[in-house]
Design a protein around this motif. Structure first.
Motif, PDB file in Angstrom:
ATOM      1  N   ILE A 200      12.103   3.631  22.200  1.00 23.98           N
ATOM      2  CA  ILE A 200      11.125   3.886  23.376  1.00 23.98           C
ATOM      3  C   ILE A 200      11.700   2.625  24.544  1.00 23.98           C
ATOM      4  O   ILE A 200      11.818   3.110  25.717  1.00 23.98           O
ATOM      5  CB  ILE A 200       9.542   3.793  23.385  1.00 23.98           C
ATOM      6  CG1 ILE A 200       8.979   4.785  22.454  1.00 23.98           C
ATOM      7  CG2 ILE A 200       8.875   3.925  24.552  1.00 23.98           C
ATOM      8  CD1 ILE A 200       7.709   4.860  21.886  1.00 23.98           C
ATOM      9  N   ALA A 201      11.745   1.421  24.062  1.00 22.41           N
ATOM     10  CA  ALA A 201      12.280   0.503  25.110  1.00 22.41           C
ATOM     11  C   ALA A 201      13.323   0.954  25.502  1.00 22.41           C
ATOM     12  O   ALA A 201      13.666   0.557  26.951  1.00 22.41           O
ATOM     13  CB  ALA A 201      11.969  -0.873  24.526  1.00 22.41           C
ATOM     14  N   VAL A 403       9.230  -7.137  17.568  1.00 27.93           N
ATOM     15  CA  VAL A 403      10.148  -6.938  18.912  1.00 27.93           C
ATOM     16  C   VAL A 403       9.179  -6.663  20.009  1.00 27.93           C
ATOM     17  O   VAL A 403       9.233  -7.123  20.936  1.00 27.93           O
ATOM     18  CB  VAL A 403      11.075  -5.841  18.714  1.00 27.93           C
ATOM     19  CG1 VAL A 403      11.618  -5.487  20.199  1.00 27.93           C
ATOM     20  CG2 VAL A 403      12.144  -6.149  17.460  1.00 27.93           C
ATOM     21  N   PHE A 404       8.004  -5.964  19.780  1.00 27.29           N
ATOM     22  CA  PHE A 404       6.961  -5.767  20.937  1.00 27.29           C
ATOM     23  C   PHE A 404       6.325  -7.090  21.380  1.00 27.29           C
ATOM     24  O   PHE A 404       6.192  -7.371  22.461  1.00 27.29           O
ATOM     25  CB  PHE A 404       6.061  -4.555  20.320  1.00 27.29           C
ATOM     26  CG  PHE A 404       4.820  -4.479  21.415  1.00 27.29           C
ATOM     27  CD1 PHE A 404       4.924  -4.390  22.707  1.00 27.29           C
ATOM     28  CD2 PHE A 404       3.548  -4.538  20.755  1.00 27.29           C
ATOM     29  CE1 PHE A 404       3.781  -4.307  23.600  1.00 27.29           C
ATOM     30  CE2 PHE A 404       2.404  -4.141  21.787  1.00 27.29           C
ATOM     31  CZ  PHE A 404       2.574  -4.163  23.115  1.00 27.29           C
ATOM     32  N   GLY A 405       5.986  -7.821  20.374  1.00 27.36           N
ATOM     33  CA  GLY A 405       5.106  -8.962  20.719  1.00 27.36           C
ATOM     34  C   GLY A 405       6.045  -9.994  21.378  1.00 27.36           C
ATOM     35  O   GLY A 405       5.872 -10.804  22.210  1.00 27.36           O
ATOM     36  N   ASP A 406       7.398  -9.841  20.676  1.00 23.93           N
ATOM     37  CA  ASP A 406       8.567 -10.865  21.385  1.00 23.93           C
ATOM     38  C   ASP A 406       8.654 -10.469  22.818  1.00 23.93           C
ATOM     39  O   ASP A 406       8.713 -11.538  23.582  1.00 23.93           O
ATOM     40  CB  ASP A 406       9.758 -10.742  20.496  1.00 23.93           C
ATOM     41  CG  ASP A 406      10.869 -11.640  20.793  1.00 23.93           C
ATOM     42  OD1 ASP A 406      10.268 -12.733  20.480  1.00 23.93           O
ATOM     43  OD2 ASP A 406      11.754 -11.442  21.309  1.00 23.93           O
ATOM     44  N   HIS A 407       8.775  -9.193  23.199  1.00 19.11           N
ATOM     45  CA  HIS A 407       8.916  -8.596  24.576  1.00 19.11           C
ATOM     46  C   HIS A 407       7.838  -9.368  25.418  1.00 19.11           C
ATOM     47  O   HIS A 407       7.956  -9.547  26.812  1.00 19.11           O
ATOM     48  CB  HIS A 407       9.012  -7.125  24.685  1.00 19.11           C
ATOM     49  CG  HIS A 407      10.404  -6.810  24.606  1.00 19.11           C
ATOM     50  ND1 HIS A 407      10.559  -5.546  24.229  1.00 19.11           N
ATOM     51  CD2 HIS A 407      11.565  -7.502  24.553  1.00 19.11           C
ATOM     52  CE1 HIS A 407      12.108  -5.213  24.170  1.00 19.11           C
ATOM     53  NE2 HIS A 407      12.581  -6.529  24.407  1.00 19.11           N
ATOM     54  N   CYS A 408       6.458  -9.408  25.003  1.00 18.69           N
ATOM     55  CA  CYS A 408       5.163  -9.764  25.794  1.00 18.69           C
ATOM     56  C   CYS A 408       5.050 -11.284  25.646  1.00 18.69           C
ATOM     57  O   CYS A 408       4.390 -11.516  26.550  1.00 18.69           O
ATOM     58  CB  CYS A 408       3.936  -9.147  25.041  1.00 18.69           C
ATOM     59  SG  CYS A 408       4.162  -7.438  25.075  1.00 18.69           S
ATOM     60  N   SER A 409       5.806 -11.914  25.009  1.00 22.27           N
ATOM     61  CA  SER A 409       5.383 -13.664  24.994  1.00 22.27           C
ATOM     62  C   SER A 409       6.274 -14.286  25.877  1.00 22.27           C
ATOM     63  O   SER A 409       7.547 -14.192  26.065  1.00 22.27           O
ATOM     64  CB  SER A 409       5.858 -13.941  23.569  1.00 22.27           C
ATOM     65  OG  SER A 409       5.615 -15.144  23.291  1.00 22.27           O
ATOM     66  N   ALA A 437       6.571  -3.123  28.519  1.00 28.16           N
ATOM     67  CA  ALA A 437       6.193  -3.198  27.289  1.00 28.16           C
ATOM     68  C   ALA A 437       5.091  -2.852  26.524  1.00 28.16           C
ATOM     69  O   ALA A 437       4.962  -2.185  25.474  1.00 28.16           O
ATOM     70  CB  ALA A 437       6.251  -4.749  26.704  1.00 28.16           C
ATOM     71  N   LEU A 438       3.799  -2.836  27.179  1.00 20.17           N
ATOM     72  CA  LEU A 438       2.478  -2.292  26.828  1.00 20.17           C
ATOM     73  C   LEU A 438       2.517  -0.962  27.093  1.00 20.17           C
ATOM     74  O   LEU A 438       1.827  -0.437  25.884  1.00 20.17           O
ATOM     75  CB  LEU A 438       1.525  -2.926  27.925  1.00 20.17           C
ATOM     76  CG  LEU A 438       1.320  -4.320  27.833  1.00 20.17           C
ATOM     77  CD1 LEU A 438       0.137  -4.716  28.971  1.00 20.17           C
ATOM     78  CD2 LEU A 438       0.658  -4.886  26.494  1.00 20.17           C
ATOM     79  N   PHE A 439       3.120  -0.198  28.007  1.00 16.92           N
ATOM     80  CA  PHE A 439       3.319   1.224  27.708  1.00 16.92           C
ATOM     81  C   PHE A 439       3.876   1.626  26.659  1.00 16.92           C
ATOM     82  O   PHE A 439       3.393   2.437  25.858  1.00 16.92           O
ATOM     83  CB  PHE A 439       3.983   1.698  29.245  1.00 16.92           C
ATOM     84  CG  PHE A 439       4.281   3.134  29.208  1.00 16.92           C
ATOM     85  CD1 PHE A 439       3.123   4.260  29.148  1.00 16.92           C
ATOM     86  CD2 PHE A 439       5.582   3.464  28.638  1.00 16.92           C
ATOM     87  CE1 PHE A 439       3.424   5.513  29.202  1.00 16.92           C
ATOM     88  CE2 PHE A 439       5.665   4.997  28.672  1.00 16.92           C
ATOM     89  CZ  PHE A 439       4.783   5.908  29.010  1.00 16.92           C
ATOM     90  N   THR A 444       3.752   3.774  20.949  1.00 21.86           N
ATOM     91  CA  THR A 444       4.315   3.571  19.762  1.00 21.86           C
ATOM     92  C   THR A 444       3.158   3.621  18.717  1.00 21.86           C
ATOM     93  O   THR A 444       3.232   4.395  17.571  1.00 21.86           O
ATOM     94  CB  THR A 444       4.830   2.201  19.414  1.00 21.86           C
ATOM     95  OG1 THR A 444       6.080   2.054  20.177  1.00 21.86           O
ATOM     96  CG2 THR A 444       5.346   2.146  18.126  1.00 21.86           C
ATOM     97  N   VAL A 445       2.073   3.055  18.865  1.00 26.27           N
ATOM     98  CA  VAL A 445       0.739   3.245  18.315  1.00 26.27           C
ATOM     99  C   VAL A 445       0.453   4.701  18.192  1.00 26.27           C
ATOM    100  O   VAL A 445       0.004   5.106  16.968  1.00 26.27           O
ATOM    101  CB  VAL A 445      -0.510   2.451  18.744  1.00 26.27           C
ATOM    102  CG1 VAL A 445      -1.676   2.711  18.051  1.00 26.27           C
ATOM    103  CG2 VAL A 445      -0.136   0.823  18.804  1.00 26.27           C
TER     104      VAL A 445
END
Length: 456
Positions: A200-201, A403-409, A437-439, A444-445
């Motif tokens: 998705i990213a 990877v998602f958390g890495d993008h937000c951090s 990233a949040l979208f 994804t969830v």
């Protein structure tokens, strides 16, 4: 199983939230696990400390683990040879000289393509993409925040999808500690299509590059006339082949050695052997090319190689402690205990979304995906084995969450390097990338829930 088997991963998460230090967190988590495994009494702390060192030493008893650690060092030498040879900067100059960036769309896709092409290491990828594209983005008055978003959201997703790199070797090492019906390599390759967040990213990056539409804070980011559009290279450009030949050697060598070690079947190949052999081959090729260029002596190349290895020592320490924590938690039974709790209280279709969100939280707190995989894979695998869940599906959720958390951090090394490479302020990059990233994370969830309802 007892509740206290949860203490080591909780200690790891608490320490990274407190100190923002992954190595310390992993070390204290291992110590906690070994103290719990030690016999009760006044000397349990002492025996736990001794057990910690012995557990670390035991990691080298596995040939697969040792190969991964060697790879993690040698890749530092390969990257150093690519930089010092002038091959990376030559590639940058070649791309720019060919005029492959005649409008905003081409400039955006060039940043995306460069971020995806060098998938052996995410930081090298974003550095190269940033250097290649800054001048083009300035020419068309595109904001540096847009560049930072494109290269950051291209590099890490492609690294976790291609897996012919250190991330893949690391995941293989973690999975190889467990018994599955499939090989660890088959499970890892099976995660690619189920790893929804990085897919998705990348799709969001392609949408942004093609349409030019920006949303949220990124739409309000401004081009600054103060940017210096001159290209400042760390090393003088020489020939692009000094980067391309070792890179192709590594990629093609990985595939060839997977076939060779798997007796002609890619899925049966040894990932740890293949990645090590391919990296050694690339290192040797890079060394020979630089030596025969007569611009470097043997002693200079040895120094360059060891300097490159030293730059990756913190990463090697994280890999070593991650493997150690996984081994210790396996003996302690943390994953089996979690599996029993979840199996009794959580519907199967929610397990993957919960692991994805747990991975995102840990990666956001630590700034690194590696430690996230080390903490969650030893918990996720017993869930797979106890509840009969599809291995690739659960592992994909853990990898994508990292990877998602890495993008937000804001403390992620890739986030910081992306900001530096693009010439964007770190906090501006975090603020402008976060809505995307949040979208992607929310979508994804939902996809994991739908997939779980349909197939579990």
């Amino acid at each position: 199983m007892e509740w206290y088997s949860l203490l080591p991963p909780l200690v790891a998460v608490a320490v990274v939230l407190w100190k923002k230090e992954v190595i310390l967190a992993l070390l204290l988590a291992i110590l906690t696990s070994e103290v719990l495994l030690a016999e009760t009494g006044a000397s349990m702390i002492f025996h736990g400390a001794v057990g910690t060192f012995e557990r670390i030493v035991s990691i080298f008893g596995s040939a697969g683990n040792t190969r991964i650690l060697l790879f993690s060092l040698i890749i530092g030498a390969v990257l150093a040879f690519m930089r010092h040879s002038g091959g990376v900067t030559a590639m940058v100059e070649y791309v720019i000289s060919k005029g492959l960036g005649k409008n905003r769309r081409q400039a955006a896709f060039m940043a995306n393509f460069t971020g995806m092409a060098i998938f052996i290491e995410s930081n090298l990828s974003v550095l190269t993409a940033g250097i290649v594209s800054r001048g083009l983005f300035d020419r068309y008055k595109m904001s540096r925040a847009t560049l930072a978003y494109i290269i950051d959201s291209s590099a890490a997703p492609i690294c976790i999808l291609v897996l012919l790199n250190g991330w893949g070797a690391f995941v293989l090492g973690l999975l190889s500690n467990y018994e599955f019906e499939q090989s660890a390599a088959e499970i890892m390759w099976g995660t690619v299509l189920l790893n929804f967040y990085p897919i998705i990213a990348l799709m969001m990056v392609w949408y942004t590059a093609y349409t030019g539409n920006l949303h949220g804070p990124l739409a309000r980011s401004k081009f600054s006339e103060e940017h210096d559009i001159t290209r400042k290279h760390e090393f003088k450009p020489t020939k692009a082949r000094f980067m391309l030949v070792p890179l192709l050697t590594m990629v093609l060598g990985m595939i060839m050695f997977m076939f060779w070690t798997g007796d002609g079947t890619l899925a049966n190949g040894s990932g740890s052997k293949s990645v090590l052999y391919a990296t050694v081959s690339a290192c040797l090729i890079a060394y020979i090319m630089m030596l025969f260029s007569r611009k470097f002596t043997h002693h200079q190349l040895v120094k360059i190689g060891f300097d490159g290895m030293s730059e990756l020592l913190p990463l090697v320490a994280i890999v070593l402690l991650s493997l150690t924590l996984g081994a210790s938690l396996k003996v302690l039974g943390t994953g089996i205990y979690v599996a029993q709790i979840i199996g009794d209280s959580l519907p199967l279709f929610l397990i993957a979304p919960m692991l994805f969100l747990a991975g995102a939280f840990i990666a956001f707190s630590t700034g690194t995906s590696w430690g996230t995989f080390a903490i969650l894979i030893p918990i996720g695998v017993p869930l797979i084995q106890t509840l009969g869940l599809p291995p690739s599906f659960i592992i994909a959720a853990i990898l994508g969450g990292g990877v998602f958390g890495d993008h937000c951090s804001p403390i992620s090394d890739t986030t910081a390097v992306s900001a530096i490479a693009s010439g964007c302020e770190l906090l501006e990059h975090v603020k402008t990338q976060l809505p995307y990233a949040l979208f992607g994370g929310a979508l994804t969830v939902i996809l994991y829930m739908v997939y779980g309802l349909a197939f579990l």
